[in-house]
Write a protein that holds these residues in place. Structure first.
Motif, short mmCIF file in Angstrom:
data_model
loop_
_atom_site.label_atom_id
_atom_site.label_comp_id
_atom_site.label_asym_id
_atom_site.label_seq_id
_atom_site.Cartn_x
_atom_site.Cartn_y
_atom_site.Cartn_z
N LYS A 28 16.41 0.99 33.25
CA LYS A 28 16.38 0.01 34.41
C LYS A 28 15.36 0.29 35.28
CE LYS A 28 19.71 -0.61 38.09
NZ LYS A 28 19.30 0.15 39.36
N LEU A 29 15.10 1.36 35.78
CA LEU A 29 14.12 1.61 36.65
C LEU A 29 12.56 1.26 36.12
CD1 LEU A 29 13.93 2.69 39.48
CD2 LEU A 29 13.31 4.78 38.51
N LYS A 30 12.35 1.41 34.70
CA LYS A 30 11.26 0.64 34.22
C LYS A 30 11.22 -0.63 34.36
CE LYS A 30 8.61 0.55 29.85
NZ LYS A 30 8.51 0.76 28.29
N SER A 31 12.11 -1.23 34.21
CA SER A 31 12.11 -2.99 34.18
C SER A 31 11.94 -3.35 35.69
CB SER A 31 13.47 -3.43 33.60
OG SER A 31 14.74 -2.96 34.41
N GLU A 32 12.47 -2.80 36.51
CA GLU A 32 12.24 -2.85 37.83
C GLU A 32 10.78 -2.88 38.48
OE1 GLU A 32 14.71 -0.68 40.73
OE2 GLU A 32 16.51 -1.16 39.71
N VAL A 33 10.07 -1.90 37.63
CA VAL A 33 8.74 -1.73 37.99
C VAL A 33 8.03 -2.76 37.46
CG1 VAL A 33 6.72 -0.20 37.45
CG2 VAL A 33 8.90 1.00 38.38
N VAL A 34 8.32 -3.22 36.22
CA VAL A 34 7.68 -4.24 35.42
C VAL A 34 7.93 -5.40 36.15
CG1 VAL A 34 7.83 -5.39 33.20
CG2 VAL A 34 7.67 -3.18 33.22
N ASP A 35 9.30 -5.69 36.53
CA ASP A 35 9.36 -6.81 37.58
C ASP A 35 8.50 -7.09 38.74
OD1 ASP A 35 11.22 -7.68 35.60
OD2 ASP A 35 12.92 -7.11 36.92
N TYR A 36 8.34 -6.00 39.12
CA TYR A 36 7.62 -5.81 40.51
C TYR A 36 6.13 -6.31 40.31
CZ TYR A 36 6.17 -4.46 45.14
OH TYR A 36 5.74 -4.27 46.51
N MET A 37 5.56 -5.75 38.99
CA MET A 37 4.30 -5.87 38.65
C MET A 37 3.98 -7.51 38.34
SD MET A 37 3.49 -3.03 35.91
CE MET A 37 1.83 -3.39 35.34
N MET A 38 5.15 -8.03 37.77
CA MET A 38 5.04 -9.49 37.63
C MET A 38 4.92 -10.49 38.61
SD MET A 38 7.23 -9.49 33.98
CE MET A 38 7.31 -11.40 33.83
N ASN A 39 5.51 -9.85 39.77
CA ASN A 39 6.00 -10.75 41.09
C ASN A 39 4.89 -10.50 42.33
OD1 ASN A 39 8.07 -12.35 40.19
ND2 ASN A 39 9.16 -10.26 39.91
N HIS A 40 3.91 -9.51 41.99
CA HIS A 40 2.94 -9.49 42.91
C HIS A 40 1.65 -9.12 42.35
CE1 HIS A 40 6.77 -7.96 44.83
NE2 HIS A 40 6.23 -8.23 45.77
N ASP A 41 0.62 -9.45 43.33
CA ASP A 41 -0.79 -9.79 42.70
C ASP A 41 -1.27 -8.22 43.18
OD1 ASP A 41 -0.60 -12.03 42.00
OD2 ASP A 41 -1.13 -12.78 43.44
N ALA A 42 -2.21 -7.82 42.25
CA ALA A 42 -3.19 -6.49 42.48
C ALA A 42 -2.25 -5.24 42.60
CB ALA A 42 -3.95 -6.75 43.50
N VAL A 43 -1.49 -5.12 41.86
CA VAL A 43 -0.61 -3.78 41.90
C VAL A 43 -0.41 -3.02 40.73
CG1 VAL A 43 1.24 -4.62 43.46
CG2 VAL A 43 1.57 -4.84 41.09
N SER A 44 -1.48 -3.52 39.52
CA SER A 44 -1.39 -2.78 38.31
C SER A 44 -1.98 -1.36 38.51
CB SER A 44 -2.22 -3.75 37.31
OG SER A 44 -3.26 -3.68 37.48
N ALA A 45 -3.06 -1.08 39.71
CA ALA A 45 -3.73 0.18 39.56
C ALA A 45 -2.63 1.14 39.56
CB ALA A 45 -4.70 0.23 40.71
N TRP A 46 -1.36 0.93 40.64
CA TRP A 46 -0.53 2.01 40.68
C TRP A 46 0.97 1.59 39.78
CZ3 TRP A 46 3.81 0.34 43.22
CH2 TRP A 46 3.78 -1.09 43.99
N CYS A 47 1.03 0.48 39.56
CA CYS A 47 2.36 0.24 38.93
C CYS A 47 2.37 0.93 37.41
CB CYS A 47 2.45 -1.21 38.95
SG CYS A 47 3.95 -1.59 40.26
N SER A 48 1.06 0.70 36.89
CA SER A 48 0.99 1.11 35.53
C SER A 48 1.32 2.56 35.54
CB SER A 48 -0.25 0.92 34.86
OG SER A 48 -0.06 -0.69 34.84
N PRO A 49 0.73 3.54 36.23
CA PRO A 49 0.98 4.91 36.10
C PRO A 49 2.42 5.20 36.41
CG PRO A 49 -1.03 4.52 37.49
CD PRO A 49 -0.46 3.17 37.34
N LEU A 50 2.83 4.33 37.58
CA LEU A 50 4.36 4.74 38.13
C LEU A 50 5.21 4.36 36.76
CD1 LEU A 50 6.17 5.21 40.37
CD2 LEU A 50 6.12 2.65 41.02
N LYS A 51 5.13 3.26 36.09
CA LYS A 51 5.93 2.72 35.08
C LYS A 51 5.94 3.80 33.95
CE LYS A 51 4.47 -0.13 32.01
NZ LYS A 51 3.68 -1.19 31.10
N LYS A 52 4.64 4.52 33.55
CA LYS A 52 4.65 5.61 32.77
C LYS A 52 5.29 6.80 33.19
CE LYS A 52 2.42 6.66 29.05
NZ LYS A 52 2.81 6.19 27.54
#
Length: 134
Positions: free
Chosen positions: A102-126
């Motif tokens: 559930k938490l992983k899907s929240e992080v993925v949703d956040y990544m999809m809805n915000h620009d320029a967050v992959s630098a920290w969202c990808s490690p957070l998702k992992k």
């Protein structure tokens, strides 16, 4: 032979447009923190980050070191509007009640809805994915 708009390469408005999600974009109108408050918030989140990495995560030590360094750097430079999301993810993990899928899907949703967050969202998702099942 007459070409259609599509064959000529003309834009076809409304065709195959993705809808703009509204759920997370409404949160971007948050009150800005002062310099000292923002610095303190970042320090608090870095402390939480250390506690998260003290948990028994299911990643090899090399990956843990890499993601911890990556997140530490990104938390110091990330826009203030993203700090509450990061803090809420860490709070949920540290509370011990985190459902990793559930938490992983929240992080993925956040990544999809915000620009320029992959630098920290990808490690957070992992990291979220490596939380052991309780």
């Amino acid at each position: 032979m007459t070409l259609t708009r599509y064959q000529r390469g003309d834009a076809i408005e409304g065709w195959n447009d993705c809808p703009t999600p509204l759920s997370l974009s409404e949160n971007s109108s948050q009150v800005s923190l002062s310099g000292d408050e923002a610095r303190q918030k970042r320090q608090d989140i870095l402390v939480q980050l250390g506690k998260v990495f003290d948990l028994p995560l299911s990643l090899p030590e090399r990956e843990l070191t890499h993601y911890k360094g990556k997140l530490s750097i990104q938390i110091q430079v990330v826009s203030e509007q993203h700090l509450p999301f990061i803090e809420s993810v860490f709070n949920e993990i540290l509370a011990g009640e985190a459902d990793s899928s559930k938490l992983k899907s929240e992080v993925v949703d956040y990544m999809m809805n915000h620009d320029a967050v992959s630098a920290w969202c990808s490690p957070l998702k992992k990291i979220v994915s490596s939380i052991p099942k309780v």
